[in-house]
Design a protein around this motif. Sequence first.
Motif, PDB file in Angstrom:
ATOM      1  N   ALA A  27     -46.072  22.515  19.187  1.00 14.15           N
ATOM      2  CA  ALA A  27     -46.956  21.919  20.192  1.00 14.15           C
ATOM      3  C   ALA A  27     -48.049  21.082  19.523  1.00 14.15           C
ATOM      4  O   ALA A  27     -48.333  19.953  19.947  1.00 14.15           O
ATOM      5  CB  ALA A  27     -47.577  23.005  21.073  1.00 14.15           C
ATOM      6  N   TYR A  30     -46.528  17.891  18.227  1.00 13.60           N
ATOM      7  CA  TYR A  30     -46.239  16.983  19.337  1.00 13.60           C
ATOM      8  C   TYR A  30     -47.509  16.200  19.699  1.00 13.60           C
ATOM      9  O   TYR A  30     -47.493  14.969  19.769  1.00 13.60           O
ATOM     10  CB  TYR A  30     -45.747  17.799  20.528  1.00 13.60           C
ATOM     11  N   ILE A  31     -48.592  16.931  19.904  1.00 13.85           N
ATOM     12  CA  ILE A  31     -49.862  16.296  20.262  1.00 13.85           C
ATOM     13  C   ILE A  31     -50.329  15.395  19.119  1.00 13.85           C
ATOM     14  O   ILE A  31     -50.800  14.278  19.345  1.00 13.85           O
ATOM     15  CB  ILE A  31     -50.940  17.355  20.583  1.00 13.85           C
ATOM     16  N   ARG A  88     -42.231  21.123  27.116  1.00 14.96           N
ATOM     17  CA  ARG A  88     -42.341  19.660  26.991  1.00 14.96           C
ATOM     18  C   ARG A  88     -43.362  19.111  27.999  1.00 14.96           C
ATOM     19  O   ARG A  88     -44.144  18.222  27.675  1.00 14.96           O
ATOM     20  CB  ARG A  88     -40.989  18.992  27.209  1.00 14.96           C
ATOM     21  N   CYS A  91     -46.887  19.940  26.797  1.00 17.98           N
ATOM     22  CA  CYS A  91     -47.277  19.062  25.683  1.00 17.98           C
ATOM     23  C   CYS A  91     -47.493  17.620  26.157  1.00 17.98           C
ATOM     24  O   CYS A  91     -48.469  16.977  25.766  1.00 17.98           O
ATOM     25  CB  CYS A  91     -46.230  19.101  24.574  1.00 17.98           C
ATOM     26  N   HIS A  92     -46.580  17.126  26.982  1.00 18.09           N
ATOM     27  CA  HIS A  92     -46.718  15.748  27.469  1.00 18.09           C
ATOM     28  C   HIS A  92     -47.982  15.588  28.306  1.00 18.09           C
ATOM     29  O   HIS A  92     -48.742  14.629  28.125  1.00 18.09           O
ATOM     30  CB  HIS A  92     -45.498  15.335  28.290  1.00 18.09           C
ATOM     31  N   LEU A 113     -55.346  23.603  23.644  1.00 21.82           N
ATOM     32  CA  LEU A 113     -53.892  23.548  23.524  1.00 21.82           C
ATOM     33  C   LEU A 113     -53.353  24.902  23.073  1.00 21.82           C
ATOM     34  O   LEU A 113     -52.405  25.431  23.658  1.00 21.82           O
ATOM     35  CB  LEU A 113     -53.466  22.459  22.538  1.00 21.82           C
ATOM     36  N   VAL A 117     -50.739  27.163  25.219  1.00 16.69           N
ATOM     37  CA  VAL A 117     -49.417  27.531  24.710  1.00 16.69           C
ATOM     38  C   VAL A 117     -49.291  29.056  24.644  1.00 16.69           C
ATOM     39  O   VAL A 117     -48.238  29.603  24.981  1.00 16.69           O
ATOM     40  CB  VAL A 117     -49.138  26.863  23.344  1.00 16.69           C
TER      41      VAL A 117
END
Length: 130
Positions: A27, A30-31, A88, A91-92, A113, A117
Amino acid sequence: MSAQQLSRALTEASAGRSGDEAIQEVAAAYIGFVRKHPGLYEAFFHAPDRQEPQLVVESTAALDLLLRLLQPYPLNEAEALHAVRGLRSLCHGFASMGEKGGFGMNFDPDESLQLSVTAFLNGLLHLHQA
Protein backbone atom coordinates in the motif's frame (compact mmCIF):
# COMPACT_ATOMS: atom_id res chain seq x y z
CA MET A 1 5.15 0.61 -19.38
CA SER A 2 3.86 2.51 -16.34
CA ALA A 3 1.67 -0.40 -15.19
CA GLN A 4 4.81 -2.51 -15.33
CA GLN A 5 6.66 0.07 -13.23
CA LEU A 6 3.91 0.03 -10.61
CA SER A 7 3.82 -3.76 -10.59
CA ARG A 8 7.61 -3.83 -10.14
CA ALA A 9 7.40 -1.33 -7.26
CA LEU A 10 4.75 -3.45 -5.52
CA THR A 11 6.77 -6.62 -6.02
CA GLU A 12 9.91 -5.00 -4.63
CA ALA A 13 8.00 -3.63 -1.63
CA SER A 14 6.65 -7.05 -0.74
CA ALA A 15 9.89 -9.01 -1.27
CA GLY A 16 10.77 -11.05 1.79
CA ARG A 17 7.58 -10.03 3.59
CA SER A 18 4.27 -11.70 4.27
CA GLY A 19 0.94 -11.07 5.94
CA ASP A 20 0.12 -7.62 7.28
CA GLU A 21 3.65 -6.34 6.78
CA ALA A 22 3.62 -7.22 3.07
CA ILE A 23 0.23 -5.61 2.49
CA GLN A 24 1.25 -2.46 4.40
CA GLU A 25 4.43 -2.16 2.31
CA VAL A 26 2.52 -2.70 -0.93
CA ALA A 27 0.00 0.00 0.00
CA ALA A 28 2.81 2.42 0.86
CA ALA A 29 4.60 1.58 -2.40
CA TYR A 30 1.38 2.16 -4.36
CA ILE A 31 0.91 5.60 -2.82
CA GLY A 32 4.61 6.36 -3.24
CA PHE A 33 4.43 5.48 -6.93
CA VAL A 34 1.47 7.79 -7.47
CA ARG A 35 3.20 10.61 -5.59
CA LYS A 36 6.33 10.18 -7.68
CA HIS A 37 4.59 9.60 -11.04
CA PRO A 38 1.10 11.15 -10.88
CA GLY A 39 0.83 11.70 -14.63
CA LEU A 40 1.93 8.17 -15.49
CA TYR A 41 -0.49 6.70 -13.00
CA GLU A 42 -3.39 8.76 -14.30
CA ALA A 43 -2.56 7.80 -17.88
CA PHE A 44 -2.77 4.05 -17.33
CA PHE A 45 -5.30 3.73 -14.54
CA HIS A 46 -8.24 2.04 -16.23
CA ALA A 47 -9.44 -1.49 -16.77
CA PRO A 48 -7.02 -3.14 -19.18
CA ASP A 49 -8.16 -3.14 -22.78
CA ARG A 50 -8.09 -6.75 -23.95
CA GLN A 51 -6.66 -5.40 -27.22
CA GLU A 52 -3.54 -4.26 -25.34
CA PRO A 53 -1.90 -7.59 -24.47
CA GLN A 54 1.05 -6.03 -22.66
CA LEU A 55 -1.24 -4.05 -20.35
CA VAL A 56 -3.26 -7.20 -19.64
CA VAL A 57 -0.05 -9.08 -18.73
CA GLU A 58 1.10 -6.23 -16.46
CA SER A 59 -2.29 -5.97 -14.76
CA THR A 60 -2.41 -9.72 -14.29
CA ALA A 61 1.03 -9.68 -12.66
CA ALA A 62 -0.16 -7.15 -10.07
CA LEU A 63 -3.36 -9.15 -9.47
CA ASP A 64 -1.38 -12.36 -9.02
CA LEU A 65 0.95 -10.63 -6.56
CA LEU A 66 -1.94 -9.32 -4.46
CA LEU A 67 -3.72 -12.68 -4.48
CA ARG A 68 -0.52 -14.37 -3.33
CA LEU A 69 -0.06 -11.83 -0.53
CA LEU A 70 -3.64 -12.40 0.62
CA GLN A 71 -3.19 -16.17 0.95
CA PRO A 72 -2.51 -16.03 4.73
CA TYR A 73 -5.98 -14.57 5.30
CA PRO A 74 -9.04 -16.85 5.69
CA LEU A 75 -10.53 -16.06 2.29
CA ASN A 76 -12.02 -18.25 -0.38
CA GLU A 77 -11.24 -17.47 -4.03
CA ALA A 78 -14.13 -15.05 -4.55
CA GLU A 79 -13.45 -13.26 -1.26
CA ALA A 80 -9.79 -12.87 -2.20
CA LEU A 81 -10.77 -11.24 -5.49
CA HIS A 82 -13.16 -8.92 -3.63
CA ALA A 83 -10.34 -8.12 -1.19
CA VAL A 84 -8.02 -7.21 -4.07
CA ARG A 85 -10.68 -4.83 -5.36
CA GLY A 86 -11.08 -3.35 -1.90
CA LEU A 87 -7.36 -2.88 -1.38
CA ARG A 88 -6.89 -1.36 -4.83
CA SER A 89 -9.84 0.96 -4.19
CA LEU A 90 -8.45 1.99 -0.82
CA CYS A 91 -5.04 2.74 -2.34
CA HIS A 92 -6.45 4.49 -5.42
CA GLY A 93 -8.80 6.62 -3.36
CA PHE A 94 -6.08 7.51 -0.92
CA ALA A 95 -3.65 8.37 -3.71
CA SER A 96 -6.25 10.40 -5.63
CA MET A 97 -7.25 12.39 -2.56
CA GLY A 98 -3.61 13.07 -1.76
CA GLU A 99 -2.90 14.26 -5.29
CA LYS A 100 -5.91 16.59 -5.17
CA GLY A 101 -4.84 18.16 -1.86
CA GLY A 102 -7.47 16.32 0.16
CA PHE A 103 -5.27 15.82 3.20
CA GLY A 104 -4.89 19.37 4.43
CA MET A 105 -5.31 18.62 8.13
CA ASN A 106 -2.25 18.50 10.34
CA PHE A 107 -2.08 14.68 10.39
CA ASP A 108 0.56 12.52 8.76
CA PRO A 109 -1.10 11.01 5.65
CA ASP A 110 1.25 8.01 5.78
CA GLU A 111 0.01 7.24 9.29
CA SER A 112 -3.57 7.60 8.05
CA LEU A 113 -2.81 5.11 5.27
CA GLN A 114 -1.29 2.64 7.71
CA LEU A 115 -4.31 2.87 10.04
CA SER A 116 -6.72 2.47 7.11
CA VAL A 117 -4.91 -0.60 5.79
CA THR A 118 -4.80 -2.07 9.31
CA ALA A 119 -8.57 -1.64 9.62
CA PHE A 120 -9.03 -3.26 6.20
CA LEU A 121 -6.82 -6.22 7.13
CA ASN A 122 -8.56 -6.66 10.49
CA GLY A 123 -11.83 -6.81 8.60
CA LEU A 124 -10.47 -9.63 6.43
CA LEU A 125 -9.50 -11.61 9.52
CA HIS A 126 -13.01 -11.30 10.96
CA LEU A 127 -14.96 -11.82 7.73
CA HIS A 128 -16.35 -15.18 8.80
CA GLN A 129 -16.98 -14.34 12.47
CA ALA A 130 -20.37 -12.74 12.00
